[in-house]
Motif scaffolding. Structure first.
Motif, PDB file in Angstrom:
ATOM      1  N   SER C  36       0.868  -1.197  -0.015  1.00  0.00           N
ATOM      2  CA  SER C  36       0.001   0.058   0.016  1.00  0.00           C
ATOM      3  C   SER C  36       0.842   1.298  -0.112  1.00  0.00           C
ATOM      4  O   SER C  36       1.947   1.416   0.744  1.00  0.00           O
ATOM      5  N   GLY C  37       0.588   2.160  -0.959  1.00  0.00           N
ATOM      6  CA  GLY C  37       1.540   3.446  -0.973  1.00  0.00           C
ATOM      7  C   GLY C  37       2.616   3.421  -1.772  1.00  0.00           C
ATOM      8  O   GLY C  37       3.477   4.151  -1.800  1.00  0.00           O
ATOM      9  N   LYS C  40       0.957   2.289  -7.050  1.00  0.00           N
ATOM     10  CA  LYS C  40       0.243   1.641  -8.091  1.00  0.00           C
ATOM     11  C   LYS C  40      -0.863   2.557  -8.856  1.00  0.00           C
ATOM     12  O   LYS C  40      -0.976   2.655  -9.957  1.00  0.00           O
ATOM     13  N   THR C  41      -1.595   3.268  -7.903  1.00  0.00           N
ATOM     14  CA  THR C  41      -2.667   4.273  -8.322  1.00  0.00           C
ATOM     15  C   THR C  41      -1.898   5.341  -9.355  1.00  0.00           C
ATOM     16  O   THR C  41      -2.477   5.732 -10.492  1.00  0.00           O
ATOM     17  N   THR C  42      -0.584   5.809  -9.004  1.00  0.00           N
ATOM     18  CA  THR C  42       0.018   6.824  -9.680  1.00  0.00           C
ATOM     19  C   THR C  42       0.419   6.288 -10.973  1.00  0.00           C
ATOM     20  O   THR C  42       0.298   6.819 -12.110  1.00  0.00           O
ATOM     21  N   GLN C  71     -10.041   4.295  -7.731  1.00  0.00           N
ATOM     22  CA  GLN C  71      -9.928   3.287  -6.320  1.00  0.00           C
ATOM     23  C   GLN C  71     -11.000   3.903  -5.693  1.00  0.00           C
ATOM     24  O   GLN C  71     -11.748   3.089  -4.871  1.00  0.00           O
TER      25      GLN C  71
ATOM     26  N   SER E 121      -2.974  13.714   0.343  1.00  0.00           N
ATOM     27  CA  SER E 121      -1.618  13.268  -0.267  1.00  0.00           C
ATOM     28  C   SER E 121      -1.472  11.855   0.026  1.00  0.00           C
ATOM     29  O   SER E 121      -0.262  11.546  -0.194  1.00  0.00           O
ATOM     30  N   SER E 123      -2.319   7.630  -0.222  1.00  0.00           N
ATOM     31  CA  SER E 123      -2.772   6.802  -1.047  1.00  0.00           C
ATOM     32  C   SER E 123      -4.165   6.373  -0.555  1.00  0.00           C
ATOM     33  O   SER E 123      -4.328   6.328   0.787  1.00  0.00           O
ATOM     34  N   GLY E 125      -4.853   3.175   0.461  1.00  0.00           N
ATOM     35  CA  GLY E 125      -4.569   2.172   1.442  1.00  0.00           C
ATOM     36  C   GLY E 125      -4.004   3.035   3.059  1.00  0.00           C
ATOM     37  O   GLY E 125      -4.268   2.820   4.150  1.00  0.00           O
TER      38      GLY E 125
HETATM   39  N1  LIG Z   1      -2.067  13.816  -4.669  1.00  0.00           N
HETATM   40  C1  LIG Z   1      -1.136  13.443  -3.907  1.00  0.00           C
HETATM   41  N2  LIG Z   1      -0.015  14.128  -3.441  1.00  0.00           N
HETATM   42  C2  LIG Z   1       1.030  14.150  -2.628  1.00  0.00           C
HETATM   43  N3  LIG Z   1       1.566  12.763  -2.815  1.00  0.00           N
HETATM   44  C3  LIG Z   1       0.564  11.822  -3.062  1.00  0.00           C
HETATM   45  C4  LIG Z   1      -0.785  12.291  -3.824  1.00  0.00           C
HETATM   46  N4  LIG Z   1      -0.894  11.067  -4.233  1.00  0.00           N
HETATM   47  C5  LIG Z   1      -0.382  10.143  -3.913  1.00  0.00           C
HETATM   48  N5  LIG Z   1       0.619  10.503  -3.105  1.00  0.00           N
HETATM   49  C6  LIG Z   1       1.878   9.509  -2.529  1.00  0.00           C
HETATM   50  O1  LIG Z   1       2.322   8.721  -3.313  1.00  0.00           O
HETATM   51  C7  LIG Z   1       2.473   7.598  -3.148  1.00  0.00           C
HETATM   52  C8  LIG Z   1       2.044   6.591  -3.813  1.00  0.00           C
HETATM   53  O2  LIG Z   1       0.627   6.557  -3.914  1.00  0.00           O
HETATM   54  P1  LIG Z   1      -0.302   5.878  -4.713  1.00  0.00           P
HETATM   55  O3  LIG Z   1      -1.836   6.346  -4.531  1.00  0.00           O
HETATM   56  O4  LIG Z   1       0.036   5.619  -6.124  1.00  0.00           O
HETATM   57  O5  LIG Z   1      -0.290   4.443  -3.730  1.00  0.00           O
HETATM   58  P2  LIG Z   1      -1.126   3.099  -4.305  1.00  0.00           P
HETATM   59  O6  LIG Z   1       0.217   2.035  -4.617  1.00  0.00           O
HETATM   60  O7  LIG Z   1      -2.020   3.178  -5.097  1.00  0.00           O
HETATM   61  O8  LIG Z   1      -1.041   2.705  -2.582  1.00  0.00           O
HETATM   62  P3  LIG Z   1      -2.816   2.043  -2.309  1.00  0.00           P
HETATM   63  O9  LIG Z   1      -2.773   0.631  -2.549  1.00  0.00           O
HETATM   64  O10 LIG Z   1      -2.763   2.319  -0.815  1.00  0.00           O
HETATM   65  O11 LIG Z   1      -3.706   2.797  -2.990  1.00  0.00           O
HETATM   66  C9  LIG Z   1       2.267   7.735  -1.389  1.00  0.00           C
HETATM   67  O12 LIG Z   1       3.255   7.397  -0.858  1.00  0.00           O
HETATM   68  C10 LIG Z   1       1.412   8.817  -1.334  1.00  0.00           C
HETATM   69  O13 LIG Z   1       1.614   9.310  -0.204  1.00  0.00           O
END
Ligand SMILES: Nc1ncnc2c1ncn2[C@@H]1O[C@H](COP(=O)(O)OP(=O)(O)OP(=O)(O)O)[C@@H](O)[C@H]1O
Ligand SMILES: Nc1ncnc2c1ncn2[C@@H]1O[C@H](COP(=O)(O)OP(=O)(O)OP(=O)(O)O)[C@@H](O)[C@H]1O
Ligand SMILES: [Mg+2]
Ligand SMILES: [Mg+2]
Lengths: 248, 308, 236, 248, 236
Positions: C36-37, C40-42, C71, E121, E123, E125
């Motif tokens: 998590s984090g 992936k979403t990015t 998500q 900011s 994610s 999770g």
């Molecule tokens: N809008 C934003 N501004 C700043 N930081 C962000 C933003 N969105 C995500 N992050 C940071 O980027 C990192 C990756 O985020 P992301 O949402 O891509 O994670 P993820 O792999 O989808 O996690 P999860 O499984 O929890 O959804 C995280 O550390 C998060 O803190």
């Protein structure tokens, strides 16, 4: 939801008004009626105006002018607000203009407006100028508060700009717009009377001007009361509209 | 000057008669004769349309636009308009002194008695203001010895009635309203007589009627006819205030008794433009000394006064 | 091929991707699994063009019509269930068949009876299902799924997995599927990419070599793959 | 975010103003200066006022009055708006009052205000009365738009009412309040000038009254220009405030 | 005992609960499993006192301090991670130990480095983890968990399950735990209640008879329970 239907039951507003009237009657005792007539005097003056047909004849004119100015303000203010909110270039160009409109007092407009716009339309113009910024500013703030996640969603599914504005922005701007409309609707009646007072032969404001010159305070307040009724009616209508929106 | 006259005034046949004459009037005594004229009708069936204005801005706007043929205006406003290049002339002067010093204080009998007191005067920079300052100075009072407070005249009258204001400069018919509603209120000074006391024989012209020169050129005959009819109606009003009162009551909502009693202190008298020129230019000269802005910076020339 | 070449991405102060490279085969289902984090979403946002890389290149996504299950459900609260679907279909799907299409997908996910309800009277799982319907119905070349089965019960979820397989077999389109459920990944993915903690890097890619329709929980090689992925995740 | 910093770069607003001025200069050529003096005339009049010290002396008074009325309106309007939004009984009692305040024109207030509040404070009162409803109405709408899910969360964790208002309601009311403040701030300058025009010896409005009496349109517009500058400055300050909030 | 006695609940036009009875033992962990949209969230809302039953009675929840992980994170966007936790702790936990408490929970879920970040900011999770921290830290007699492990990766999730077990063993408090993951339910629940489609009724209650700390995926009697629950769900 519960709250709001309660709010719109007649009772509490009537109670508020009753308190107001009682206080007024009390205070009026201490003053010469030329300065502060009692509610009864005012009601009598109102009845006189109503019987004489003036109330309706002049009132109708003012209402039409008020609504025309207000409608114009909404019709122009909403698109301009959207544009300013969406587009920084338009913002740079038009925001100062909105402020200018908002800040310039009636007297400064007067000569220019009388000559450009013509006498009978000055009140419409004045209402426009006072309510337009309220609509624009609230719309801008509404646009700025739009949920970015929904915009992303619309972008991914390639929704056209015009549909995004109508189907994503507008519903979110609505509560802001409603606040603007509510505020503007109230101000309308004051603005129309004020403008008529300065510039026009007919209408509520003209009636007030005559009453003022003749020191007929009861008539002045009768007209005011008429305005207040207009205001309360308009507020009630707007509140209904809002409830409708909120129910959705 | 102006931006094109309204159709009526511009018709070319120079000897014809206009369909109608538009006159704008304030909510004040010089308006009364005009209601009589409307009732009687003008010679040759010309219609007479009255526009009652609320503020001087409105009146000046109409004059500038050329939307009125005749306009009843304070004399100094007429001069200002003329000096700013508006194509008008002064057709007549009809009101001579309607300003009074009113007081509820027994001790106030002379201007000097106001020393150290507060005096309420209608709008700053208006003729009541300037004339008050002039008379105060003539009585030997220095600037600041009487505290002048400015407020709308109707509000001042209301406050005098309620005893919240002790000394005030008011025009008719507000003076009458005050006297009728507050037993203690008295007229202390009459501006007209005080003016003559310090200026000699010149009268105090306050309100006149301007006519658009376009109209004069198109219908010289109608102007003369109108002037005559107005002079007649004015004399009738002065002679029969009680008969004029109902007209005023219906048209201006002014209570009849107020009108009748105010006529005792309202000096209505017709003087044609050139006939009044001596009084007017003396008056304007005084204003000019005092505050050049009030007359438009200079004395109007001869053409300002409509020749008979 | 869709390629990430040395992509860098910083969101506010967080370095999410740092010299990140990876590729997805056109017409195949790719699963992303990772802590998590981790980002992936990015990655999905970059694929959808909602974010731009700070440096590096993303190729192969030009001109692709993208459909996306975010998500969060991201529904329009002022539109009913059916209207939310019509929102993305208008002007894309001929209006004649539109209603029928909407009803088909709603029935498939058990939402048909709720087609005139507004989203705020749906349960969490029902909102999620609506988001799925919307993405499935929208004609696409690339389907992005970000934990699409959150809040769905097991039978529903297995049903949807089967549904996706059927849809894919009818018309093999590229799917990138983010999940935390290893079994879902193994049932659906041609290839499962396991990511490290942020900044994300590819730890390993597990290819599942039997056809989609033959996969079953417990059948080889799924248990082995499962163990491998689990190890990778726990190593982090 | 990008948008808004762009918006606040000086260039586009200046450009908007430049267009306005050019149009004005052009149009002024066609009119008698009594009706519409050229920008140059107005600037000259403004310079005269500035050199004479009047601008600052009178302007200062008006600014203080305006800000006082405005501050009062925010200080009273925010709590009242919260109360009305939260409590249907209070709404019934006070909503009509807000409408009444909003609808009654200046002339109707004048006598009462003069007697009760005194001359020098009438402009403060008028500013209050015109801006107060804007704050209240926007606050109400803000309260109505608060996320119910967060309120449930606060209820479960037993957050006290006063903390819920400060920490859950207020941040969500903020954008609405900002729209209200933005609108109110603009209106303030107009209202103060208008009130001074009617009732007061000193201040911008008094200066305008004299200019008007003398048909000195250039001076009237010079004062107006001063108001416009005040308005633009205030708008800029409010915009900064909003940006600050949005950055969070 | 917490008891639902013949509870009826209609939301708008939807009858969610209809003559619904069930009970939860004080000091035990109860899991609720059921089809999406069957009424699980509604039951938790009733337990928390956020909704009132239309008819029937709920007893045993009076005076309980409730802590709740909602189905959505429900964070305050204008507060940082640490402030979001402090929000519920102020006035409840002595301010001296508060910061330390917050940091402990944030470290436990890997959010410590993000304590000064704002929720937007984070994610998906990470938001969910913050919601969990908040609920754990808030002193409570009854803990309501509505699909708390959504969007969490497997190791994190198993870690949290262990953490909950440890917390419960240190101080056994009542927990009602809604999930769609049967394995989570079996690892955590003393009893697993399986619900039918809406309007929800109790299909069956499965008691898991070995102590929490001895449970492991694959160890008896978990597989049997798993099969039983799966059957019940699929029968629906
Ligand atoms: N809008 C934003 N501004 C700043 N930081 C962000 C933003 N969105 C995500 N992050 C940071 O980027 C990192 C990756 O985020 P992301 O949402 O891509 O994670 P993820 O792999 O989808 O996690 P999860 O499984 O929890 O959804 C995280 O550390 C998060 O803190
Ligand atoms: N606010 C609401 N207004 C009207 N109906 C609602 C509302 N909330 C829930 N419902 C309805 O109540 C039923 C049960 O909802 P609930 O949220 O309790 O389901 P759930 O079991 O939690 O489902 P999920 O697992 O998908 O979260 C659903 O059919 C839903 O449509
Ligand atoms: Mg994610
Ligand atoms: Mg739920």
């Amino acid at each position: 939801m519960k709250n709001s239907t309660f709010l719109n039951r007649g009772l509490p507003p009537l109670f508020g008004l009753a308190v107001l009237l009682a206080a007024w009657q009390l205070v009026a005792g201490f003053y010469n009626p030329v300065v502060l007539p009692s509610p009864v005097d005012v009601l009598r003056a109102l009845a006189d105006l109503a019987v004489g047909g003036q109330l309706w004849e002049q009132g109708r004119l003012s209402i039409i002018r008020g609504l025309a100015g207000f409608a114009l303000a909404v019709a122009c203010g909403l698109p301009l607000g959207l544009l300013i909110g969406l587009n920084p270039f338009v913002a740079g160009l038009f925001r100062p203009l909105v402020v200018v409109l908002q800040v310039i007092p009636l007297v400064s407009w007067l000569l220019l407006a009388l000559i450009w716009i013509g006498f009978s339309k000055v009140p419409v113009f004045v209402v426009f100028v006072t309510t337009f910024p309220l609509i624009v500013i609230n719309t801008i703030q509404g646009v700025w508060s739009v949920d970015r996640q929904l915009l992303q969603m619309a972008a991914v599914f390639r929704i056209t700009k015009s549909r995004v504005i109508r189907e994503v922005y507008l519903p979110q701007v609505a509560p802001y717009l409603m606040a603007g409309i509510s505020a503007a609707m109230g101000t309308t009646w004051k603005a129309v009377a004020m403008a008529e007072l300065f510039s026009v032969q007919k209408g509520i404001g003209a009636g007030m001007a005559v009453a003022r010159m003749n020191l007929n305070t009861a008539a002045l307040l009768a007209w005011t009361l008429f305005l207040v009724c207009l205001g309360l009616l308009a507020d009630w209508l707007v509140a209904q509209l809002m409830l409708g929106k909120r129910k959705m | 000057a102006g931006c094109g006259n309204r159709g009526v005034s511009d018709k070319t046949p120079s000897a014809g008669t206009p369909d109608k004459i538009i006159v704008q009037v304030p909510l004040a005594p010089p308006t009364a004769p005009l209601f009589k004229m409307v009732e009687d009708g003008l010679p040759e069936g010309t219609k007479l349309e009255l526009l009652v204005y609320n503020t001087v801005d409105e009146a000046t706007a109409r004059v500038i636009k050329g939307e009125a043929d005749f306009s009843v205006l304070p004399v100094n406003v007429a001069a200002k308009l003329y000096n700013s290049g508006i194509d008008i002339s002064l057709a007549n002067v009809n009101t001579w002194g309607i300003l009074y010093l009113v007081s509820v204080d027994d001790k106030v009998k002379e201007w000097q008695d106001l020393k150290g007191m507060e005096l309420y005067v209608g709008a700053r920079g208006s003729t009541p203001d300037v004339l008050t300052q002039y008379l105060l100075r003539r009585s030997g009072l220095k600037e600041g010895e009487v505290k002048l407070t400015y407020l709308g005249s109707p509000e001042i009258a209301q406050m005098v009635i309620n005893g919240l204001v002790k000394n005030a400069v008011l025009p008719e018919p507000l003076v009458t309203q005050v006297l009728m509603n507050n037993q203690q209120a008295r007229v202390v000074r009459d501006f007209y007589t005080d003016w003559q006391r310090s200026e000699g024989e010149t009268r105090l012209p306050q309100t006149g009627m301007v006519v658009s020169n376009g109209f004069v050129r198109s219908y010289p005959g109608a102007v003369t006819g109108f002037q005559k009819a107005y002079a007649g109606a004015l004399d009738w009003t002065v002679a029969h205030p009680d008969q004029a009162a109902p007209l005023v009551e219906t048209n201006l909502k002014m209570p009849a008794p107020v009108f009748v009693r105010s006529m005792e202190r309202t000096r209505l008298q017709f003087a044609g433009g050139s006939g009044a020129s001596k009084d007017v230019s003396a008056y304007l000269a005084r204003l000019l000394d005092f505050s050049p802005d009030m007359v438009g910076g200079k004395l109007p020339d001869e053409k300002f006064y409509l020749s008979e | 091929m869709i390629n990430f070449e040395h992509v860098y991405k910083t969101l506010r102060q967080t370095r999410v991707l740092c010299n990140f490279s990876f590729s997805a085969e056109i017409g195949k289902i790719l699963c992303l699994i990772g802590p998590s984090g981790c980002g992936k979403t990015t990655i999905l946002q970059l694929l959808a063009g909602l974010e731009q890389p700070d440096a590096g290149q993303i190729t192969g996504t030009e001109d692709l019509r993208v459909s996306y299950v975010f998500q969060e459900p991201r529904l329009l609260p002022w539109k009913t269930v059916a209207e939310n679907m019509a929102f993305v279909l208008r002007g894309v799907v001929p209006s004649a068949g539109q209603k029928e299409l909407i009803n088909r997908y709603l029935s498939m996910t058990g939402l048909y009876d709720y087609r005139h309800s507004y989203p705020d009277s749906l349960s969490g799982g029902m909102k999620q299902r609506l988001a799925l319907c919307r993405a499935f119905a929208f004609p696409h070349d690339l389907l992005l799924l970000d934990e699409p089965f959150n809040s769905l019960d097991v039978p529903l979820r297995l049903g949807l997995v089967r549904q996706i397989i059927r849809m894919w077999q009818a018309e093999p389109r590229t799917i990138v599927f983010v999940t935390h459920d290893i079994m879902d990944a193994l049932l659906l993915g041609h290839r499962v990419v396991v990511l490290s903690r942020a900044p994300a890097a590819v730890l390993d890619a597990v290819d599942v070599d039997i056809p989609l329709e033959q996969r079953k929980i417990g059948r080889d090689p799924l248990p082995a793959c499962y163990a491998r992925i689990m190890d990778l995740l726990e190593s982090e």
